[in-house]
Design an enzyme around this catalytic site. Structure first.
Site, PDB file in Angstrom:
ATOM      1  N   TYR A   1     -23.690   9.093  -8.510  1.00  0.00           N
ATOM      2  CA  TYR A   1     -23.890   8.478  -9.821  1.00  0.00           C
ATOM      3  C   TYR A   1     -25.272   8.836 -10.363  1.00  0.00           C
ATOM      4  O   TYR A   1     -25.417   9.284 -11.504  1.00  0.00           O
ATOM      5  CB  TYR A   1     -23.733   6.965  -9.723  1.00  0.00           C
ATOM      6  CG  TYR A   1     -23.957   6.252 -11.040  1.00  0.00           C
ATOM      7  CD1 TYR A   1     -22.962   6.235 -12.006  1.00  0.00           C
ATOM      8  CD2 TYR A   1     -25.163   5.620 -11.317  1.00  0.00           C
ATOM      9  CE1 TYR A   1     -23.168   5.609 -13.227  1.00  0.00           C
ATOM     10  CE2 TYR A   1     -25.383   4.990 -12.535  1.00  0.00           C
ATOM     11  CZ  TYR A   1     -24.373   4.983 -13.480  1.00  0.00           C
ATOM     12  OH  TYR A   1     -24.581   4.361 -14.687  1.00  0.00           O
TER      13      TYR A   1
ATOM     14  N   LYS B   1     -26.161  11.240 -13.753  1.00  0.00           N
ATOM     15  CA  LYS B   1     -26.913  10.764 -14.910  1.00  0.00           C
ATOM     16  C   LYS B   1     -28.214  11.550 -15.096  1.00  0.00           C
ATOM     17  O   LYS B   1     -28.660  11.779 -16.227  1.00  0.00           O
ATOM     18  CB  LYS B   1     -27.196   9.273 -14.772  1.00  0.00           C
ATOM     19  CG  LYS B   1     -25.931   8.417 -14.821  1.00  0.00           C
ATOM     20  CD  LYS B   1     -25.133   8.635 -16.101  1.00  0.00           C
ATOM     21  CE  LYS B   1     -23.962   7.688 -16.221  1.00  0.00           C
ATOM     22  NZ  LYS B   1     -23.232   7.849 -17.498  1.00  0.00           N
TER      23      LYS B   1
END
Length: 233
Positions: free
Chosen positions: A139, A143
């Site tokens: 994750y 990002k």
């Protein structure tokens, strides 16, 4: 002139809040989610290009603003089986980063072909800078990639009138955040946020609207934090 906007991840949380603040007489909004509006599942490699074309059709062949908000936040423990861990990594990258990259590329090409500028707003995360838990390498990496992509677009295509912005929320009171807060101890985690609370989706949406419709051109490439001072750069 009416502004034509494609918004991904519009069904709940931040995406639904963004859709709410963008709705108005001067905006036509094409909304993507996994099950409604312009349904698309970004785990499918064919989905981004197909969505782009359907959004163009809905918006009479013109998109002025792309807001990439769709994403997943799924744990992948380090001690999972190797193939399972890699599959989780690839799924998160596909949905969070690769799909948004494909849409950004299609948007830039669309504006270049039309000889008109446009705006990209990418909803990234505080994790791009601060990192995340040991179960969320993928994750944080996805990002961080989104932030790097946004800066590259801003630097590469400003001359074409293409503006790009990234928003990096910390914990936001969506279904995903509520589950994570509970799993990480709730009050203890909140103690790490000087503001004393997580962000409301409406706060993130207000910044997204500003970037999509109002931010001055010289702001292109900006990365805007919404984290209650839990990570100050």
């Amino acid at each position: 002139m009416t502004i034509h906007i494609l918004l991904t991840g519009a069904s709940r949380g931040i995406g639904a809040a963004i859709a709410g603040v963008l709705a108005g007489d001067d905006v036509r909004l094409a909304r993507q989610s996994t099950r409604e509006h312009l349904a698309a599942d970004f785990a499918d490699p064919a989905a981004p290009a197909d969505l782009w074309q359907r959004a163009l059709d809905q918006l009479d062949g013109r998109i002025d603003v792309l807001v990439n908000n769709a994403g997943v936040f799924e744990a992948s423990p380090l001690d999972a089986g190797h193939d399972e861990w890699v599959a989780a990594w690839e799924r998160t990258m596909r949905i969070n980063l690769t799909a948004s990259a494909e849409l950004c590329r299609l948007a830039v090409r669309h504006w270049q072909e039309r000889g008109a500028g446009g705006r990209i707003v990418n909803v990234a995360s505080r994790a791009a800078y601060r990192g995340d838990s040991p179960a969320h390498w993928h994750y944080a990496a996805s990002k961080a990639g989104m932030v790097g992509m946004t800066k590259s677009i801003a630097r590469g295509y400003a001359k074409d009138g293409v503006l790009a912005f990234a928003i990096c929320p910390g914990f936001t009171m969506t279904g995903m955040a509520e589950d994570y807060l509970e799993s990480r101890g709730g009050d203890k985690l909140l103690a790490d946020i000087p503001l004393g609370r997580v962000a409301d989706p409406a706060e993130v949406a207000a910044i997204a609207r500003f970037c999509a419709l109002e931010a001055p051109a010289s702001m292109t490439g900006a990365v805007l934090d919404v984290n209650g001072a839990s990570y100050v750069r």
